[in-house]
Design a protein around this motif. Structure first.
Motif, short mmCIF file in Angstrom:
data_model
loop_
_atom_site.label_atom_id
_atom_site.label_comp_id
_atom_site.label_asym_id
_atom_site.label_seq_id
_atom_site.Cartn_x
_atom_site.Cartn_y
_atom_site.Cartn_z
N ASN A 7 34.23 35.13 44.21
CA ASN A 7 33.43 36.30 43.38
C ASN A 7 32.06 35.80 43.42
OD1 ASN A 7 32.33 37.46 40.61
ND2 ASN A 7 33.50 38.82 41.81
N TRP A 66 33.52 52.65 46.76
CA TRP A 66 34.38 52.87 45.85
C TRP A 66 35.76 52.83 46.14
CZ3 TRP A 66 32.07 50.12 42.29
CH2 TRP A 66 30.84 50.36 41.85
N VAL A 87 36.62 49.31 47.91
CA VAL A 87 36.58 48.15 47.12
C VAL A 87 37.91 48.03 46.05
CG1 VAL A 87 35.26 48.82 45.08
CG2 VAL A 87 35.28 46.41 45.62
N LYS A 88 38.16 49.50 45.59
CA LYS A 88 39.21 49.61 44.71
C LYS A 88 40.67 49.65 45.27
CE LYS A 88 36.93 52.74 41.50
NZ LYS A 88 36.91 54.18 41.08
N SER A 89 40.66 49.44 46.74
CA SER A 89 41.71 49.29 47.64
C SER A 89 42.07 47.99 47.88
CB SER A 89 41.84 50.42 48.76
OG SER A 89 41.71 51.64 48.58
N ASP A 90 41.03 46.94 47.75
CA ASP A 90 41.49 45.75 48.19
C ASP A 90 41.92 44.82 47.08
OD1 ASP A 90 41.30 42.82 48.87
OD2 ASP A 90 38.94 43.27 49.49
N GLY A 95 39.54 42.49 45.45
CA GLY A 95 38.34 43.10 45.13
C GLY A 95 37.15 42.70 45.86
N ASN A 96 37.17 42.42 47.22
CA ASN A 96 36.34 42.17 48.26
C ASN A 96 35.64 40.53 47.85
OD1 ASN A 96 36.50 44.22 49.47
ND2 ASN A 96 34.35 45.20 49.03
N ASP A 97 36.47 39.80 47.26
CA ASP A 97 36.13 38.41 46.78
C ASP A 97 37.10 37.42 47.57
OD1 ASP A 97 34.17 39.39 45.28
OD2 ASP A 97 35.64 39.59 43.35
N GLN A 152 40.33 38.44 51.04
CA GLN A 152 39.75 39.39 50.84
C GLN A 152 39.72 40.38 52.32
OE1 GLN A 152 35.37 40.35 51.18
NE2 GLN A 152 35.00 38.32 50.79
N LYS A 189 48.63 39.15 44.37
CA LYS A 189 47.68 39.81 44.91
C LYS A 189 48.28 39.64 46.38
CE LYS A 189 44.50 37.45 43.81
NZ LYS A 189 43.08 36.84 43.38
N ASP A 238 46.31 35.03 40.41
CA ASP A 238 45.13 34.75 39.20
C ASP A 238 46.01 34.31 38.02
OD1 ASP A 238 43.46 35.41 40.82
OD2 ASP A 238 43.03 37.61 40.01
#
Length: 353
Positions: free
Chosen positions: A60, A125, A128-131, A134-136, A140, A281, A308
């Motif tokens: 992140n 939006w 990123v909400k569909s990854d 979270g693009n991190d 990712q 995830k 996580d």
């Protein structure tokens, strides 16, 4: 004496009310992981590229930010947000310094908000909400892949910085209030004669277990070399069953390549599932490229898996693995002879404040 004390008490009440109407919040996060790749050359966004070395890097993007709010009465309020990015493993600051966000806005409780400055594009939006990640990190699907080859140009203060990403500088935007779970957003990133102007919008719905959204972005107003005519359409649908939340995402990009235009398509299936105290995830995505000329890398597919584990609301450890596969350079007839892969894993720690 009593009157003086009463006056001071009244002034104290009004001073407290005034101070309560205005606030500034300091926030941020630091994230570092130990990562290792297999040296493969396939695209694996967030991975280590072709390096087999042990690398310490962030998943992140670490940041330090300030946001403020002032109630100016009549249902109106004013806000600002500035966000600095840096890499904590070496202490190097991002360029520009406020690379994350830098905007000021005026908000109405009934009419929505108008903002000016550097901010995420509306099409960001749904993506990123569909990854699930979270693009991190190494697993990712952002940083290019889920954008189907589309990258937003960045223009900083009238000077082209060479940066690309999910934000535009010199932005004028509007975000609506929520009506029955529906919002929409409009924005234009002024090119200022240096890069193409970036116009975009989104419509999002969030109600109960459902999230659905569409977004669009289009570059124009300069020349083909600056991305003139490039566009992106994306759409997302999620449904939270409680035990698992599957997420569907689709993107189509039209890209100018000299005198021709190619169309890239991308689809992705992701999922989040609470397991034990943490979250599992997982995701799979595939980009189908519109060009298959000689010396052009072919279609890309990627699988990501991670977990996580929260020590607290602000501190968690994670273990992520990303596997990417991509066609090598092709013959003049458009036939892929071999494929390459890239596998990277990361074990990291993230703290937010």
């Amino acid at each position: 004496m009593k009157k003086s004390l009463l006056a001071l008490a009244v002034l104290g009440v009004f001073a407290g009310a005034a101070s309560a109407q205005s606030s500034v919040t300091i926030y941020g996060s630091l994230d570092l992981a130990v990562t290792k790749g297999n040296g493969g050359t396939a695209s694996n966004n967030g991975g280590n590229g072709t390096s087999k070395a042990w690398i310490e890097k962030q998943s992140n993007a670490s940041r330090l930010g300030f946001r403020g709010n002032e109630d100016i009465g009549g249902g109106l309020s004013a806000q600002f947000q500035i966000e600095h990015r840096f890499t904590p493993d070496d202490g190097v600051a991002a360029n520009p310094f406020w690379a994350g966000r830098s905007y000021v806005q005026l908000s109405s409780s009934t009419l929505g908000r108008v903002y000016l400055g550097r901010e995420y594009t509306p099409a960001f939006w749904p993506e990123v909400k569909s990854d699930p990640f979270g693009n991190d990190g190494v697993a990712q699907f952002g940083a290019g892949l889920s954008w189907a080859g589309f990258l937003t140009p960045t223009n900083l203060g009238g000077v082209s910085s060479g940066l690309t990403g999910a934000r535009t500088s010199n932005t004028v935007g509007y975000k609506s209030p929520t009506w029955g779970g529906v919002t929409f957003q409009l924005a234009t990133g002024l090119g200022e004669g240096v890069v193409a102007r970036d116009d975009g919008f989104n419509v999002e719905y969030g109600g109960g277990p459902i999230y659905a959204a569409v977004g669009y972005e289009h570059l124009h107003g300069l020349n083909a070399a600056a991305g003139e005519g490039n566009s992106l359409f994306n759409a997302a649908f999620h449904y939270d069953f409680g035990v698992v939340k599957p997420m569907l995402y689709y993107a189509r990009a039209k890209l100018n390549s000299g005198a021709t235009q190619v169309t890239n398509k991308y689809w992705q299936l992701g999922a989040l599932a609470p397991i034990g105290p943490g979250t599992l995830k997982a995701g799979y995505g595939r980009e189908q490229r519109g060009s298959a000329t000689a010396a052009t890398l072919g279609n890309i597919s990627k699988f990501g898996l991670g977990y996580d584990y929260p020590f607290s609301k602000r501190t968690n450890v994670y273990l992520d693995v990303g596997y990417g596969r991509q066609g090598d350079s092709v013959s003049a007839g458009g036939v892929h002879t071999t494929f390459t892969n890239n596998t990277t894993w990361a074990l990291g720690l993230k703290h937010t404040f």
